[in-house]
Design a protein around this motif. Structure first.
Motif, PDB file in Angstrom:
ATOM      1  N   LYS A 125       0.837  -1.209   0.000  1.00 41.36           N
ATOM      2  CA  LYS A 125       0.000   0.000   0.000  1.00 41.36           C
ATOM      3  C   LYS A 125       0.869   1.256   0.000  1.00 41.36           C
ATOM      4  N   ARG A 126       0.644   2.125  -0.948  1.00 40.08           N
ATOM      5  CA  ARG A 126       1.460   3.324  -1.037  1.00 40.08           C
ATOM      6  C   ARG A 126       0.929   4.422  -0.142  1.00 40.08           C
ATOM      7  N   VAL A 127       1.855   5.212   0.361  1.00 40.01           N
ATOM      8  CA  VAL A 127       1.462   6.358   1.169  1.00 40.01           C
ATOM      9  C   VAL A 127       1.432   7.571   0.239  1.00 40.01           C
TER      10      VAL A 127
ATOM     11  N   THR B 164      -1.511  -7.738  -8.596  1.00 36.76           N
ATOM     12  CA  THR B 164      -0.876  -6.626  -7.867  1.00 36.76           C
ATOM     13  C   THR B 164      -0.872  -5.365  -8.726  1.00 36.76           C
ATOM     14  N   GLU B 165      -0.641  -4.237  -8.057  1.00 39.12           N
ATOM     15  CA  GLU B 165      -0.576  -2.967  -8.793  1.00 39.12           C
ATOM     16  C   GLU B 165       0.519  -3.035  -9.852  1.00 39.12           C
ATOM     17  N   GLU B 166       1.660  -3.615  -9.492  1.00 36.52           N
ATOM     18  CA  GLU B 166       2.782  -3.673 -10.428  1.00 36.52           C
ATOM     19  C   GLU B 166       2.436  -4.547 -11.640  1.00 36.52           C
TER      20      GLU B 166
ATOM     21  N   LYS C 253     -12.815  -7.570 -15.484  1.00 36.34           N
ATOM     22  CA  LYS C 253     -11.475  -6.978 -15.471  1.00 36.34           C
ATOM     23  C   LYS C 253     -11.292  -6.172 -14.205  1.00 36.34           C
ATOM     24  N   ALA C 254     -10.301  -6.569 -13.405  1.00 31.19           N
ATOM     25  CA  ALA C 254      -9.962  -5.755 -12.247  1.00 31.19           C
ATOM     26  C   ALA C 254      -8.976  -4.681 -12.700  1.00 31.19           C
ATOM     27  N   THR C 255      -9.340  -3.406 -12.494  1.00 29.93           N
ATOM     28  CA  THR C 255      -8.415  -2.322 -12.836  1.00 29.93           C
ATOM     29  C   THR C 255      -7.952  -1.649 -11.545  1.00 29.93           C
ATOM     30  N   LEU C 256      -7.065  -0.665 -11.690  1.00 33.10           N
ATOM     31  CA  LEU C 256      -6.408  -0.128 -10.499  1.00 33.10           C
ATOM     32  C   LEU C 256      -7.363   0.371  -9.409  1.00 33.10           C
TER      33      LEU C 256
ATOM     34  N   ALA D 298      -8.346  -0.545  -3.853  1.00 36.32           N
ATOM     35  CA  ALA D 298      -9.357  -0.581  -2.789  1.00 36.32           C
ATOM     36  C   ALA D 298      -9.369  -1.943  -2.101  1.00 36.32           C
ATOM     37  N   LEU D 299      -9.257  -2.988  -2.910  1.00 35.83           N
ATOM     38  CA  LEU D 299      -9.318  -4.338  -2.360  1.00 35.83           C
ATOM     39  C   LEU D 299      -8.112  -4.628  -1.470  1.00 35.83           C
TER      40      LEU D 299
END
Lengths: 352, 352
Positions: A4-6, A187-189, A263-266, A271-272
């Motif tokens: 999780k990014r800050v 993952t986000e990446e 499709k899961a997008t960013l 959020a998940l």
């Protein structure tokens, strides 16, 4: 797993800038400024497209015209023309090269239509519902080869290589997306890797090819490539956001389409990953059902909007748009540079 | 409209030669001679294919391997290698160029699978029934771009151009075929135009690229291009014949497939054009029904076989095979020249 990014202070500042420019007055002013500048270029693009889609096989002409007339923004060919001009190009051979990128884009749209069993694209029925999968695949192949043939006329191996590599990476990106279909735990990446290949590569290639035509230095070429790459990521992330926040009327295509296609997008991915275990389980279940159950779709939509997924994705898009703008720093002030700056700004405030 | 051809004396002689060499002893001897010569080349081709299908995206590897392992003859890459050698090439860079043509061929097979809703290809289920249309279209795109990337390594614009044009003409040919689907009144000339683009172009390109790699003179290059072109037409016409006369076991795919897909090929086109009006009406009706009614299919099949359609098409194939062989006249006698002569002979006597 997902880290999780800050939010950084700078990002918050960016977001405020964004909030400022999303006022509809600012947005319209920005759009009008771009439109006024590119008016003539757009006419040249449309004329060249018309003259190139005029072969002996009627079905190719019909399907090609249908897909390129589907109300696209001509972003890619415009970028080729503008980047060439930024590097000093003053001739007329920018247009055929530019439309090579529009044809590539059209080819991916056609092959996407097969892929998605798409029924509506930009307010019109998808091509495969009118001509069938067979014609759509083949006209897509034809447009791929057509764009390569256009690029061959420049007798420059690097330009041909850029287009070939773009086709290669785009196919890889679409296949990766297919492999992750129905998986909200990407993952986000991993997701950004798909976005890079699926969307950013073609936009950065359009910019780079323009730079080469304009006789860019190696540094200028690299920077315009990066400009396009960052612009492309920003563009796709905002597309993902608009699929949650836009209206069908604005977008010219159904909203919630990504969820319907599993499709899961960013916005969802973020959020998940930020939710607790119980919530994750609930949302995963709703996500899997959302392609056939509108209640589940609404559950996921509400969750994403309430959990900061939209804000986070917007912030990432702004970050990339700012990076794109920074790539233009070395170029001296000019009208065309201003327009390229404006385009990077418009990408993050657009609502269509 | 269709102009009925009169068999020439020379064609009759050719047909007798054919009858002589279709004896199974002659056919097997021919095949063994070719096989013995190309054994090492085939191994080099297989090794290179293996090493090239080894990317980071597992689905691409799986689908690609499946399609290139489907028991193809490797005719196209072999021709590249043999033509390069005929022109004096002795290096090892013939193989990557050769497999560019196998990848192109595999890409067209994949996109054909979508197109035909094919269920069996060479005794194996078609790729789209295993992975779905989506993956099949995208891996096809990937293989197209892969073959272009292989060709770029030769830093020779002419080689890239040959491959690009081949993709372009093949797409046109397939679209033409689609447009004529269900139309038994296509003329012989119109049908041959489809065959040229759909099949002959890729084979002639494989030969021409080999010639260029081998440092051919302009005349040699042109003749090997024509060798491949004539060979390709002969190959396709015999494919059309075998779809009427072969068995599923020999071909590794269902026979009568063209009729089932409502494709009129030369055996039917010729037979229909030679029939009287009453018969034409009967056969047109049966042709349109043959995709869903096995009795009608049998009616058309019997009619074609009894009306000289098979013999006429075989004669045309032989004519093209002889033209192919004539193109080799200017090359001095050598083992590789003999093999290229044999291949043109084998194409018209093959039963698989």
């Amino acid at each position: 797993m997902f880290h999780k990014r800050v939010f950084l202070e700078e990002e918050r500042k960016d977001m405020e800038i964004n909030v400022a420019s999303t006022s509809s007055v600012g947005r319209y002013a920005l759009r009008d400024r771009i439109k006024n500048y590119v008016r003539t270029d757009l006419l040249r693009i449309e004329r060249e497209i018309r003259s190139q889609i005029f072969g002996p096989v009627s079905m190719i002409n019909e399907v090609s015209r249908y897909i390129v007339d589907s109300g696209g923004k001509r972003l890619r060919p415009l970028l080729t023309i503008l980047c060439a001009r930024l590097c000093g190009y003053q001739g007329t051979r920018d247009v055929p090269l530019a439309i090579a990128f529009e044809f590539l884009h059209a080819a991916t749209l056609l092959h996407d239509d097969v892929i998605d069993h798409a029924e509506v694209r930009r307010n019109k029925p998808a091509a495969n519902t009118l001509w069938g999968n067979q014609a759509v695949v083949l006209v897509g192949d034809y447009l791929y080869s057509k764009s390569l043939m256009l690029s061959l006329e420049y007798e420059n191996l690097k330009i041909v290589e850029i287009i070939t590599k773009a086709v290669n990476l785009m196919a890889e990106g679409e296949i990766l997306q297919l492999m992750y279909l129905g998986n909200p735990d990407i993952t986000e990446e991993e997701y950004l890797e798909i976005v890079r290949r699926k969307t950013a590569v073609l936009i950065s290639s359009a910019c780079q090819a323009g730079a080469i035509l304009g006789g860019a230095t190696a540094e200028q070429e690299e920077l315009l490539h990066r400009y396009g790459y960052n612009l492309g990521v920003a563009f796709q992330l905002m597309d993902d956001v608009l699929d949650y926040t836009g209206t069908e009327e604005q977008l010219g295509k159904p909203v919630g389409k990504d969820l319907e296609e599993n499709k899961a997008t960013l916005p969802l991915i973020y959020a998940l990953a930020s939710a607790d275990r119980m919530k994750q389980m609930e949302i995963r279940k709703a996500f899997l059902e959302s392609s056939r159950d509108s209640n589940s779709l609404q559950v996921v939509k509400d969750f994403v909007c309430e959990s900061g997924g939209v804000e986070y994705t917007t912030a990432r898009a702004i970050e990339h748009a700012r990076n794109a703008q920074k790539c233009l720093n070395i170029f001296p002030k000019s009208e065309v540079k201003d327009v390229l700056m404006d385009i990077a700004e418009y990408v993050i405030v657009r609502q269509d």
